[in-house]
Design a protein around this motif. Structure first.
Motif, PDB file in Angstrom:
ATOM      1  N   GLY A 275       6.711   9.743   9.207  1.00 20.35           N
ATOM      2  CA  GLY A 275       6.770   9.493   7.621  1.00 20.35           C
ATOM      3  C   GLY A 275       6.027   9.763   6.938  1.00 20.35           C
ATOM      4  O   GLY A 275       4.700  10.178   7.378  1.00 20.35           O
ATOM      5  N   ASP A 276       6.144   9.886   5.503  1.00 16.17           N
ATOM      6  CA  ASP A 276       4.946  10.296   4.428  1.00 16.17           C
ATOM      7  C   ASP A 276       4.655  11.632   4.793  1.00 16.17           C
ATOM      8  O   ASP A 276       3.469  11.741   4.274  1.00 16.17           O
ATOM      9  CB  ASP A 276       4.007   9.109   4.475  1.00 16.17           C
ATOM     10  N   GLU A 277       5.288  12.443   4.962  1.00 18.79           N
ATOM     11  CA  GLU A 277       4.825  13.849   5.281  1.00 18.79           C
ATOM     12  C   GLU A 277       4.925  14.664   4.088  1.00 18.79           C
ATOM     13  O   GLU A 277       4.440  15.729   3.916  1.00 18.79           O
ATOM     14  CB  GLU A 277       5.901  14.594   6.373  1.00 18.79           C
TER      15      GLU A 277
ATOM     16  N   ALA B 282      11.376   3.173   2.328  1.00 15.80           N
ATOM     17  CA  ALA B 282      10.921   4.663   1.854  1.00 15.80           C
ATOM     18  C   ALA B 282       9.960   4.514   0.623  1.00 15.80           C
ATOM     19  O   ALA B 282      10.107   3.740  -0.337  1.00 15.80           O
ATOM     20  CB  ALA B 282      12.088   5.396   1.853  1.00 15.80           C
ATOM     21  N   GLY B 283       8.999   5.305   0.654  1.00 15.39           N
ATOM     22  CA  GLY B 283       8.380   5.535  -0.537  1.00 15.39           C
ATOM     23  C   GLY B 283       7.908   7.030  -0.535  1.00 15.39           C
ATOM     24  O   GLY B 283       7.234   7.788  -0.012  1.00 15.39           O
ATOM     25  N   HIS B 284       8.647   7.766  -1.765  1.00 14.06           N
ATOM     26  CA  HIS B 284       8.491   9.218  -1.838  1.00 14.06           C
ATOM     27  C   HIS B 284       7.769   9.327  -3.395  1.00 14.06           C
ATOM     28  O   HIS B 284       8.324   9.052  -4.386  1.00 14.06           O
ATOM     29  CB  HIS B 284       9.859   9.668  -1.947  1.00 14.06           C
ATOM     30  N   THR B 285       6.389   9.728  -3.065  1.00 16.26           N
ATOM     31  CA  THR B 285       5.842   9.980  -4.444  1.00 16.26           C
ATOM     32  C   THR B 285       5.794  11.462  -4.696  1.00 16.26           C
ATOM     33  O   THR B 285       5.941  12.237  -3.938  1.00 16.26           O
ATOM     34  CB  THR B 285       4.369   9.868  -4.043  1.00 16.26           C
TER      35      THR B 285
ATOM     36  N   GLY C 148      -0.116   3.510   1.800  1.00 16.44           N
ATOM     37  CA  GLY C 148       1.391   3.267   1.696  1.00 16.44           C
ATOM     38  C   GLY C 148       1.818   3.297   0.425  1.00 16.44           C
ATOM     39  O   GLY C 148       1.425   2.524  -0.211  1.00 16.44           O
ATOM     40  N   THR C 149       2.975   4.040   0.174  1.00 15.49           N
ATOM     41  CA  THR C 149       3.295   4.119  -1.226  1.00 15.49           C
ATOM     42  C   THR C 149       4.135   2.567  -1.515  1.00 15.49           C
ATOM     43  O   THR C 149       4.295   2.388  -2.496  1.00 15.49           O
ATOM     44  CB  THR C 149       4.441   5.316  -1.478  1.00 15.49           C
ATOM     45  N   THR C 150       4.849   2.164  -0.397  1.00 15.54           N
ATOM     46  CA  THR C 150       5.580   1.228  -0.449  1.00 15.54           C
ATOM     47  C   THR C 150       4.935  -0.400  -0.251  1.00 15.54           C
ATOM     48  O   THR C 150       4.986  -1.179  -1.170  1.00 15.54           O
ATOM     49  CB  THR C 150       6.698   0.971   0.685  1.00 15.54           C
TER      50      THR C 150
ATOM     51  N   PRO D 274      -3.444   0.774   4.303  1.00 18.09           N
ATOM     52  CA  PRO D 274      -4.158   1.994   4.686  1.00 18.09           C
ATOM     53  C   PRO D 274      -3.137   2.601   5.859  1.00 18.09           C
ATOM     54  O   PRO D 274      -2.708   1.905   6.955  1.00 18.09           O
ATOM     55  CB  PRO D 274      -5.154   1.438   5.263  1.00 18.09           C
ATOM     56  N   ARG D 275      -2.897   3.878   5.817  1.00 17.24           N
ATOM     57  CA  ARG D 275      -2.298   4.757   6.798  1.00 17.24           C
ATOM     58  C   ARG D 275      -3.399   5.196   7.959  1.00 17.24           C
ATOM     59  O   ARG D 275      -4.485   5.425   7.671  1.00 17.24           O
ATOM     60  CB  ARG D 275      -1.674   6.009   6.352  1.00 17.24           C
ATOM     61  N   ARG D 276      -2.824   5.000   9.245  1.00 19.99           N
ATOM     62  CA  ARG D 276      -3.741   5.362  10.454  1.00 19.99           C
ATOM     63  C   ARG D 276      -3.705   6.850  10.301  1.00 19.99           C
ATOM     64  O   ARG D 276      -2.715   7.458  10.001  1.00 19.99           O
ATOM     65  CB  ARG D 276      -3.221   4.871  11.760  1.00 19.99           C
TER      66      ARG D 276
END
Ligand code: GDP
Ligand code: IMO
Ligand code: MG
Length: 431
Positions: A12-14, A39-42, A297-299, A303-305
């Motif tokens: 995700g978050d690609e 989902a969080g689409h920026t 994370g957008t949602t 912090p993303r690993r």
């Protein structure tokens, strides 16, 4: 006519949202088929910076139809919030169509998600707590409430009565003191139904009419292949099928309609929430990558690993989805690094393996085997042609595409629309 599915090739978050935003001016329809407000689409475009959760990323083009398919789980309160926010910023949502078959996330689903995560303790999945898992579970248990049910008082009353009976039993069994006032929940759902009525429709009919008319359709995946309920790192996955196969079920289209599958891959790798991550960089290196890539994370803001690109997982995503091409995003995030690593295989019991084991205990034994590549240590953010990238960056992109085994259609070097290198127009490849 062309139908192109854009899916996440990783966890995700690609950058799926930004890819869809750029490609949507060439299509008549953009459709979501699974997931929900997890989902969080920026998207950064001339209208501003937006974080979309439920509304397809094509919404900025008023001429196209944006479809939320039957496979999506819709939280009406979140949907209304998102509509209001877009409208408040001058973006019309008159072109938004929500499937009458889509399942509704009700307040008790969020409560259940929260309670289940607490109960898992150390074994927590790290869900977004948006009620996604419980809503899909109710769909399959056949006690879900669908968007069409919000339109009819009698149906809603009957379905909610039964659903609340089931939830009361469940919450009581785990000693959770959750208040489930029928009148309040019923009133809320009816209110949502009335508010969203102009958008609720038979999207299967709509999509098939567009297919018959020869329209170009872009299908927007949420999450990513490694979060797929069947093919991801179960149980550290989401509860839907973000892979290309899910698009057929989540929109009601046949596999034969799909002309092209584009996989989106970050030039490195991230994951939010718990679960295995062989190439994870902990400590300072991971912190630096997170800082450079703004990997939060957008949602949920978590912090993303972060870690190195994993070609074993990427090839797995190619196979599962039958990808035709790849978009490589966030190349610029690597701009300052003197040296890069790419995982080209796993060492398992002294042998090189390129298999993704189902058993997470076996997966935990997979030791990444790295290839090292020199960095370019210069900014790529203003580059618009592949040949203008520094030689080391060109080498890095070609090595990734060689390992993935599919050509790169797009390479992005920043979050803005124009910060995109187009190598091949994905729509050119469809007969
Ligand atoms: P999605 O869920 O796949 O749509 O991706 P997200 O929007 O959650 O995460 C991708 C993040 O990276 C967003 O904040 C984008 O604005 C940003 N982004 C996308 N492409 C690029 C890029 O090429 N470079 C940089 N620096 N940021 C990017
Ligand atoms: P987009 O579309 C990254 C992760 C959660 C958790 C797991 C299960 O922006 O790429 P869930 O709430 O779905 O039951 O959580 O899945 N997750 C995502 N990670 N991007 C996403 O969506 C995600 N949606 C869910 O962090 O690990
Ligand atoms: Mg995201």
């Amino acid at each position: 006519m062309s139908v192109t599915v854009v899916v996440g090739g990783q966890w995700g978050d690609e950058g799926k949202g930004r890819v869809i935003d750029v490609l949507s001016d060439r299509v008549q329809v953009v459709a979501r088929y699974q997931g929900g407000s997890n989902a969080g689409h920026t998207i950064v475009n001339p209208y501003g910076k937006f974080a979309l959760h439920l509304i397809p990323s094509g919404i900025f083009n008023p001429k196209i139809k944006c479809v939320v398919g039957n496979g999506v789980v819709v939280d009406p309160s979140e949907m209304i919030r998102e509509i209001d926010e877009l409208n408040g910023r001058g973006i019309t949502t008159d072109n938004l169509y929500i499937s009458d078959r889509a399942h509704v996330v009700v307040s008790y689903h969020r409560q259940q998600d929260h309670l289940e995560e607490m109960a898992r303790g150390e074994m927590g999945i790290g869900t977004t707590k948006h009620g996604i898992g419980p809503t899909y579970a109710d769909k399959y248990a056949r006690i879900g409430i669908r968007m069409c049910d919000l339109q009819d008082e009698t149906t809603l009353r009957d379905k909610l009565t039964f659903a609340l009976y089931e939830k009361q039993r469940l919450f009581k069994a785990i000693n959770a003191n959750v208040d489930l006032p029928f009148d309040q929940i019923f009133g809320q759902l009816r209110g949502y139904g009335k508010r969203l009525a102009p958008h609720i429709t038979d999207t299967v009919e709509l999509v098939h009419a567009e297919l018959s008319a020869g329209s170009n359709i872009l299908i927007e995946g949420a999450q990513g292949t490694l979060l797929d309920i069947d093919f991801g790192t179960y149980p550290f996955v989401t509860s839907s099928s973000p892979t290309v196969g899910g698009a057929c079920l989540g929109l009601g289209i046949p596999p034969s309609a799909i002309g092209h599958s584009l996989g989106v891959f970050k030039a490195y790798l991230t994951r939010v929430g718990a679960g295995p991550f062989p190439t994870e960089l902990t400590g300072q290196q991971g912190d630096e990558l997170r800082g450079r890539g703004n990997e939060f994370g957008t949602t949920t803001g978590r912090p993303r690993r972060c870690g190195w690109f994993d070609a074993v997982l990427a090839k797995y995503a190619v196979r599962i989805n039958g990808l035709n091409s790849a978009a490589i995003t966030k190349l610029d995030v690597l701009d300052e690094l003197p040296m890069l690593k790419v995982c080209i295989g796993y060492e398992v019991d002294g042998c090189l393996s390129d298999r993704v084991p189902a058993d997470l205990r076996q997966f935990a034994q997979c030791k990444p085997v790295y290839e090292e590549m020199p960095g370019w240590q210069t900014s790529t953010r203003d580059v618009r042609k592949i040949e203008d990238l520094p030689a080391a960056a060109q080498n890095y992109v070609s090595r990734l595409t060689e390992l993935i085994g599919r050509p790169a259609a797009l390479v992005s070097v920043g979050d803005a629309r124009e910060q995109l290198i187009t190598l091949k127009n994905p729509f050119d490849w469809i007969a």
